[in-house]
Design a protein around this motif. Structure first.
Motif, short mmCIF file in Angstrom:
data_model
loop_
_atom_site.label_atom_id
_atom_site.label_comp_id
_atom_site.label_asym_id
_atom_site.label_seq_id
_atom_site.Cartn_x
_atom_site.Cartn_y
_atom_site.Cartn_z
N SER A 99 0.81 -1.22 0.00
CA SER A 99 0.00 0.00 0.00
C SER A 99 0.85 1.27 0.00
N LEU A 100 2.14 1.13 0.34
CA LEU A 100 3.03 2.30 0.41
C LEU A 100 4.11 2.28 -0.66
N GLN A 101 4.18 1.19 -1.41
CA GLN A 101 5.25 1.06 -2.39
C GLN A 101 5.15 2.13 -3.47
N GLY A 102 6.28 2.68 -3.88
CA GLY A 102 6.31 3.79 -4.82
C GLY A 102 6.39 5.13 -4.12
N GLN A 103 5.98 5.13 -2.85
CA GLN A 103 6.01 6.35 -2.03
C GLN A 103 7.29 6.41 -1.19
N ILE A 104 7.81 5.23 -0.80
CA ILE A 104 8.89 5.15 0.18
C ILE A 104 10.25 5.06 -0.51
N LYS A 105 11.18 5.90 -0.05
CA LYS A 105 12.53 5.95 -0.62
C LYS A 105 13.53 5.06 0.12
N GLY A 106 13.16 4.63 1.33
CA GLY A 106 14.08 3.81 2.10
C GLY A 106 13.43 3.30 3.37
N TYR A 107 13.93 2.15 3.86
CA TYR A 107 13.36 1.49 5.02
C TYR A 107 14.46 1.26 6.06
N LEU A 108 14.08 1.39 7.34
CA LEU A 108 14.99 1.08 8.45
C LEU A 108 14.32 0.04 9.33
N CYS A 138 12.75 -5.23 -2.79
CA CYS A 138 14.00 -4.46 -2.89
C CYS A 138 13.79 -3.20 -3.74
N SER A 139 12.60 -2.60 -3.64
CA SER A 139 12.29 -1.41 -4.44
C SER A 139 12.97 -0.16 -3.92
N ALA A 140 13.49 -0.24 -2.69
CA ALA A 140 14.21 0.88 -2.08
C ALA A 140 15.21 0.28 -1.09
N PRO A 141 16.26 1.02 -0.70
CA PRO A 141 17.24 0.49 0.25
C PRO A 141 16.60 0.12 1.59
N VAL A 142 17.06 -1.00 2.16
CA VAL A 142 16.60 -1.45 3.48
C VAL A 142 17.82 -1.58 4.37
N HIS A 143 17.85 -0.80 5.47
CA HIS A 143 18.98 -0.81 6.39
C HIS A 143 18.54 -1.31 7.77
N LEU A 144 19.51 -1.60 8.61
CA LEU A 144 19.25 -2.19 9.91
C LEU A 144 19.71 -1.26 11.03
N CYS A 145 18.87 -1.13 12.05
CA CYS A 145 19.24 -0.52 13.33
C CYS A 145 18.98 -1.57 14.40
N ASN A 146 20.01 -1.99 15.10
CA ASN A 146 19.80 -3.12 16.01
C ASN A 146 20.69 -3.04 17.24
N ARG A 147 20.20 -3.70 18.29
CA ARG A 147 20.99 -4.03 19.48
C ARG A 147 20.77 -5.50 19.77
N GLN A 148 21.70 -6.09 20.52
CA GLN A 148 21.64 -7.53 20.77
C GLN A 148 21.98 -7.85 22.22
#
Length: 355
Positions: free
Chosen positions: A292-301, A320-330
């Motif tokens: 529902s948001l594809q085409g609108q979003i330039k990147g994902y975290l 993979c329509s836009a970059p997908v990055h990770l923010c994490n703790r373990q």
């Protein structure tokens, strides 16, 4: 409407009792032990039965037998204990039995530690036991949702004749928040005419997943796969927050969704157009929410308490329509909202520069 101040684990247990759970089998392990304690105290008052099994292996197989008799049954554990249940869960799924399993996730791998974690994502959503099977996996982010989704879990288990897992981290299991127990609409559920309740007046029911004929084995697998496709089509759940004009999206569930929501609010105050998509069902993963948001979003975290597990499903859901990055703790560590926002700006510098 009356409110109760309950610890998350207690809220799960009370919701289960109110949902008609009358059998509980389990073995204590931190940080889920309060569920077992609550059920031991309160089930006898509603003519239910609690049994502390000698191990998690025993507990899940007791659930197998109880579910086969058509009774609403639940077990609860934490990460290493859930690992011990995997063979039993595979048998339960193959025999199409409704069981509710709660995993209050602790840090791992191995014995790990008692801090909160989401590192059991793969185990829950990809099938931790042998064979092709699926659990319906629900991921609450508040104590009130622990109540609501626990009650939903029993209905979903009965509706689809499938095990359902409630997956929450140690913070949600231990934190206290006010909750209400609302009257729920009675859901039309199929009769349990398959249950092993005695064969007087009808043909005998047999519960088994074993076949020496490969043709029958394949037919069974195809039938189960058809059921999983119907679940995936009908039961995707998610929340969207500040996504109407969002150019970027944070993706998080459970406790990290609360943190990510605070980070989104901070970003919005700076004029950065970022929103949040919170999966409520981890399986089926809410692919439709991303579409529902594809085409609108330039990147994902993807914000996670793991080495990065849900991020794989985010990449699949977005093609993979836009970059997908990770923010994490373990290892039991939890990021602050400021840390999440800092990571967002690091991987998407153009978002802050555009303000």
């Amino acid at each position: 409407m009356k409110k109760y101040l309950l610890k998350g684990n207690e809220a799960i247990a009370e919701a289960a009792v109110r949902a008609g759970c009358r059998l509980f089998f389990g073995y204590p392990i931190t940080p889920s032990t309060e569920i077992i304690e609550y059920m031991a105290k309160h089930l006898p008052a509603v003519n239910g039965t609690f049994v502390q099994a000698e191990s998690e292996v025993s507990a899940i197989n007791m659930c197998f037998g109880a579910a086969g008799a058509g009774v609403r049954v639940m077990t609860a554990s934490s990460s290493p204990g859930i690992s011990l249940m995997q063979e039993g869960l595979s048998y339960i799924a193959a025999n199409e039995l409704p069981v509710v399993v709660v995993n209050i996730v602790r840090a791992g791998p191995g014995l790990g530690g008692l801090g909160p974690s989401q590192a059991d994502y793969f185990q829950a959503t990809k099938g931790g036991g042998h064979g092709d099977y699926r659990l319906i996996v629900l991921a609450p982010s508040t104590v009130q949702e622990l109540v609501n989704l626990t009650q939903d879990a029993f209905d979903l288990a009965d509706l689809y004749r499938n095990p359902v897992m409630i997956m929450a981290d140690g913070i949600l299991g231990q934190m206290m928040e006010p909750v209400v127990f609302q009257e729920r609409e009675t859901r039309q559920l199929p009769a349990k005419d398959w249950a092993t309740t005695g064969a007087e007046g009808r043909p005998r029911n047999t519960i088994t997943s074993y076949s020496l004929q490969n043709e029958i084995g394949e037919a069974n697998c195809l039938r189960w796969e058809a059921k999983y496709r119907s679940i995936a089509a009908a039961e995707q759940r998610w929340e969207q927050y500040m996504t109407d004009d969002a150019a970027y999206l944070m993706v998080a569930y459970g406790t990290t969704a609360r943190i990510a929501k605070a980070a989104v609010q901070m970003a919005r105050k700076e004029g950065i157009k970022v929103g949040l998509l919170r999966p409520i069902t981890l399986w089926p993963f809410p692919v439709d929410g991303f579409k529902s948001l594809q085409g609108q979003i330039k990147g994902y975290l993807s914000v996670e308490l793991s080495a990065g597990q849900m991020i794989e499903d985010v990449r699949l859901a977005t093609n993979c329509s836009a970059p997908v990055h990770l923010c994490n703790r373990q290892g039991g560590m939890v990021p602050a909202p400021e840390e999440v926002l800092e990571r967002f700006k690091e991987v998407f510098p153009a978002a802050a520069a555009a303000v």
